[in-house]
Design a protein around this motif. Structure first.
Motif, PDB file in Angstrom:
ATOM      1  N   GLY A  50       0.836  -1.202   0.000  1.00  0.00           N
ATOM      2  CA  GLY A  50       0.000   0.000   0.000  1.00  0.00           C
ATOM      3  C   GLY A  50       0.861   1.239   0.000  1.00  0.00           C
ATOM      4  O   GLY A  50       0.718   2.117   0.847  1.00  0.00           O
ATOM      5  N   CYS A  51       1.744   1.346  -0.981  1.00  0.00           N
ATOM      6  CA  CYS A  51       2.800   2.369  -0.976  1.00  0.00           C
ATOM      7  C   CYS A  51       2.280   3.780  -1.195  1.00  0.00           C
ATOM      8  O   CYS A  51       3.013   4.748  -0.958  1.00  0.00           O
ATOM      9  CB  CYS A  51       3.859   2.044  -2.020  1.00  0.00           C
ATOM     10  N   GLY A  52       1.010   3.924  -1.669  1.00  0.00           N
ATOM     11  CA  GLY A  52       0.517   5.264  -1.946  1.00  0.00           C
ATOM     12  C   GLY A  52       1.394   5.954  -2.976  1.00  0.00           C
ATOM     13  O   GLY A  52       1.923   5.314  -3.889  1.00  0.00           O
ATOM     14  N   PRO A  53       1.595   7.271  -2.854  1.00  0.00           N
ATOM     15  CA  PRO A  53       2.393   7.995  -3.841  1.00  0.00           C
ATOM     16  C   PRO A  53       3.894   7.782  -3.714  1.00  0.00           C
ATOM     17  O   PRO A  53       4.675   8.449  -4.383  1.00  0.00           O
ATOM     18  CB  PRO A  53       2.008   9.455  -3.614  1.00  0.00           C
ATOM     19  N   GLY A  54       4.329   6.882  -2.829  1.00  0.00           N
ATOM     20  CA  GLY A  54       5.695   6.359  -2.915  1.00  0.00           C
ATOM     21  C   GLY A  54       6.785   7.098  -2.200  1.00  0.00           C
ATOM     22  O   GLY A  54       7.953   6.929  -2.536  1.00  0.00           O
ATOM     23  N   ARG A  55       6.473   7.890  -1.167  1.00  0.00           N
ATOM     24  CA  ARG A  55       7.557   8.639  -0.526  1.00  0.00           C
ATOM     25  C   ARG A  55       8.603   7.718   0.105  1.00  0.00           C
ATOM     26  O   ARG A  55       9.801   8.006   0.051  1.00  0.00           O
ATOM     27  CB  ARG A  55       7.000   9.615   0.510  1.00  0.00           C
ATOM     28  N   LEU A  56       8.173   6.585   0.667  1.00  0.00           N
ATOM     29  CA  LEU A  56       9.125   5.690   1.324  1.00  0.00           C
ATOM     30  C   LEU A  56       9.913   4.885   0.296  1.00  0.00           C
ATOM     31  O   LEU A  56      11.135   4.715   0.435  1.00  0.00           O
ATOM     32  CB  LEU A  56       8.396   4.761   2.289  1.00  0.00           C
ATOM     33  N   VAL A  57       9.239   4.415  -0.737  1.00  0.00           N
ATOM     34  CA  VAL A  57       9.934   3.672  -1.798  1.00  0.00           C
ATOM     35  C   VAL A  57      10.968   4.563  -2.469  1.00  0.00           C
ATOM     36  O   VAL A  57      12.105   4.148  -2.716  1.00  0.00           O
ATOM     37  CB  VAL A  57       8.920   3.139  -2.830  1.00  0.00           C
ATOM     38  N   ALA A  58      10.587   5.802  -2.764  1.00  0.00           N
ATOM     39  CA  ALA A  58      11.516   6.735  -3.411  1.00  0.00           C
ATOM     40  C   ALA A  58      12.708   7.046  -2.495  1.00  0.00           C
ATOM     41  O   ALA A  58      13.855   7.110  -2.958  1.00  0.00           O
ATOM     42  CB  ALA A  58      10.797   8.019  -3.793  1.00  0.00           C
ATOM     43  N   ALA A  59      12.445   7.224  -1.204  1.00  0.00           N
ATOM     44  CA  ALA A  59      13.537   7.512  -0.270  1.00  0.00           C
ATOM     45  C   ALA A  59      14.511   6.345  -0.191  1.00  0.00           C
ATOM     46  O   ALA A  59      15.731   6.539  -0.141  1.00  0.00           O
ATOM     47  CB  ALA A  59      12.969   7.824   1.110  1.00  0.00           C
ATOM     48  N   LEU A  60      13.995   5.118  -0.198  1.00  0.00           N
ATOM     49  CA  LEU A  60      14.873   3.950  -0.175  1.00  0.00           C
ATOM     50  C   LEU A  60      15.678   3.852  -1.470  1.00  0.00           C
ATOM     51  O   LEU A  60      16.879   3.546  -1.445  1.00  0.00           O
ATOM     52  CB  LEU A  60      14.039   2.684   0.036  1.00  0.00           C
ATOM     53  N   ALA A  61      15.020   4.118  -2.601  1.00  0.00           N
ATOM     54  CA  ALA A  61      15.730   4.067  -3.888  1.00  0.00           C
ATOM     55  C   ALA A  61      16.861   5.090  -3.936  1.00  0.00           C
ATOM     56  O   ALA A  61      17.951   4.799  -4.441  1.00  0.00           O
ATOM     57  CB  ALA A  61      14.753   4.298  -5.031  1.00  0.00           C
ATOM     58  N   GLU A  62      16.608   6.275  -3.398  1.00  0.00           N
ATOM     59  CA  GLU A  62      17.642   7.310  -3.372  1.00  0.00           C
ATOM     60  C   GLU A  62      18.865   6.868  -2.579  1.00  0.00           C
ATOM     61  O   GLU A  62      19.973   7.328  -2.824  1.00  0.00           O
ATOM     62  CB  GLU A  62      17.082   8.600  -2.771  1.00  0.00           C
ATOM     63  N   ARG A  63      18.649   5.975  -1.617  1.00  0.00           N
ATOM     64  CA  ARG A  63      19.741   5.489  -0.772  1.00  0.00           C
ATOM     65  C   ARG A  63      20.359   4.197  -1.304  1.00  0.00           C
ATOM     66  O   ARG A  63      21.157   3.552  -0.638  1.00  0.00           O
ATOM     67  CB  ARG A  63      19.217   5.287   0.649  1.00  0.00           C
TER      68      ARG A  63
END
Length: 213
Positions: A50-63
């Motif tokens: 349920g990632c929604g607009p992806g703030r957590l996924v994007a933050a992990l990808a950035e790292r």
């Protein structure tokens, strides 16, 4: 529309008229201190349910972390991809890539309510994790344990289709977790949000992929 613009209003509308405001602006913003406390406890490959607009996924990808978001809303998946994350338009109860191989699963922003049956969701999630995996779950800010049917309400008279949902406070989350073979490792709160880290301790039941609760 709310996920595309990053602004509400947006509510969960119960059949008796009760409204639960959804924090669209926070979901569409960057990570905050509470989110960072969760990200710090992620390890290995991360599945955001349920990632929604992806703030957590994007933050992990950035790292440089391997992370996948899943959500049933196409607009949410599109937003996640635009932010640099990887996401699929999929229910957690559908077959998913990497089953039994995810190191961390996330159920943030009330997503313990997905499907309206926290026990079924916890059982399904245990089947997604690799040995030694963990679940980071966010509980409601008040002590509740409720199930009902809701619709998305944009506050302007437009409603989405009905779907089952649940609200689970910290104590109820621990009870459902214990009943479905999880152990709480730690719990913490940041800026009024409440989180628990869980690990499976019982043999997994038969995989429930492809079946809704």
């Amino acid at each position: 529309m709310a996920l595309r613009t990053g602004r509400g209003p947006l509510f969960l509308h119960r059949t008796d008229g009760w409204l639960l405001p959804l924090d669209v602006q926070r979901w569409c913003a960057g990570t905050d201190a509470a989110d960072e406390s969760v990200l710090a406890r992620c390890h290995g490959a991360v599945l955001d349910i349920g990632c929604g607009p992806g703030r957590l996924v994007a933050a992990l990808a950035e790292r440089g972390r391997r992370a996948l978001g899943i959500d049933v809303a196409p607009a949410a998946v599109s937003q996640t991809v635009r932010r640099g994350g990887t996401a699929l338009c999929r229910s957690v109860f559908d077959p998913l890539p990497g089953e039994h191989r995810w190191d961390t699963a996330l159920l943030m922003d009330g997503n313990i309510g997905i499907g309206g049956d926290p026990a079924a969701l916890l059982e399904r999630t245990s089947g997604l994790l690799a040995p030694g995996g963990r679940l980071l779950a966010e509980a409601a800010s008040v002590e509740v344990d409720e199930r009902y049917e809701v619709r998305l309400d944009d506050g302007r008279g437009t409603f989405g289709p009905a779907f089952p949902w649940a609200r689970v406070g910290h104590g109820a989350l621990l009870r459902h977790a214990e009943a479905t073979g999880w152990r709480a490792v730690r719990s913490w709160s940041v800026t009024g949000r409440h989180f628990t880290e869980l690990v499976p301790v019982a043999p997994r039941r038969a995989a429930s992929a492809g079946t809704a609760p």
